[in-house]
Design a protein around this motif. Structure first.
Motif, PDB file in Angstrom:
ATOM      1  N   PRO A  69       0.808  -1.226   0.000  1.00 34.24           N
ATOM      2  CA  PRO A  69       0.000   0.000   0.000  1.00 34.24           C
ATOM      3  C   PRO A  69       0.843   1.279   0.000  1.00 34.24           C
ATOM      4  O   PRO A  69       0.411   2.299  -0.547  1.00 34.24           O
ATOM      5  N   LEU A  70       2.030   1.229   0.578  1.00 33.19           N
ATOM      6  CA  LEU A  70       2.892   2.415   0.547  1.00 33.19           C
ATOM      7  C   LEU A  70       3.388   2.701  -0.876  1.00 33.19           C
ATOM      8  O   LEU A  70       3.479   3.864  -1.275  1.00 33.19           O
ATOM      9  N   THR A  71       3.678   1.659  -1.628  1.00 36.43           N
ATOM     10  CA  THR A  71       4.077   1.833  -3.026  1.00 36.43           C
ATOM     11  C   THR A  71       2.914   2.394  -3.827  1.00 36.43           C
ATOM     12  O   THR A  71       3.089   3.326  -4.627  1.00 36.43           O
ATOM     13  N   THR A  72       1.729   1.847  -3.606  1.00 37.11           N
ATOM     14  CA  THR A  72       0.534   2.317  -4.300  1.00 37.11           C
ATOM     15  C   THR A  72       0.286   3.789  -4.008  1.00 37.11           C
ATOM     16  O   THR A  72       0.017   4.585  -4.919  1.00 37.11           O
ATOM     17  N   LEU A  73       0.363   4.166  -2.730  1.00 40.17           N
ATOM     18  CA  LEU A  73       0.140   5.555  -2.340  1.00 40.17           C
ATOM     19  C   LEU A  73       1.210   6.471  -2.924  1.00 40.17           C
ATOM     20  O   LEU A  73       0.900   7.540  -3.459  1.00 40.17           O
TER      21      LEU A  73
END
Length: 130
Positions: free
Chosen positions: A66-70
């Motif tokens: 999710p950090l990569t996505t964000l």
């Protein structure tokens, strides 16, 4: 809003988590060799184990972090390409992200998790003050 700045902050948080997972195991081993009691506190060991288990689960399930996505979303909002941008972004990405098939990452993450579990067994966590 300064999307680029927020993207860099997310990238640095992501990098800090990677350092915690990798460095945490090194600290656990070194700390036990050097008799540092804090490396076996329950909260530290539980957070460390949870962090690597989340990484393994994401990898095995084929879920992007999710950090990569964000971070990618913020970069798009900033009008940047996903792998272009600031000095911080360039160098942290160079260290953190590699091109390889998904099974390679899943295998490496699972092997690292096995080392974390082995350290848990070899040097069990202790309650604070114990």
């Amino acid at each position: 809003m300064n999307y680029s700045l927020f993207a860099d902050i997310i990238l640095l948080v992501h990098f800090a988590i990677v350092l915690f997972v990798v460095g945490g195991l090194l600290l656990i081993v070194l700390g036990n060799v050097m008799s540092w009691p804090w490396v076996n506190t329950t909260w530290f060991r539980a957070l460390h184990l949870l962090a690597i288990l989340i990484v393994v689960a994401e990898s095995l399930l084929g879920i992007e972090c999710p950090l990569t996505t964000l971070e990618n979303w913020l970069r798009i909002q900033a009008g940047q390409g996903v792998y272009q941008g600031s000095f911080i972004q360039f160098w942290v990405h160079q260290v953190m992200f590699y091109s390889a098939p998904g099974w390679v990452f899943a295998t490496v993450y699972a092997a690292f998790a096995a080392l974390v579990v082995a350290a848990w067994w070899r040097w069990p966590p202790r309650r604070s003050g114990a």
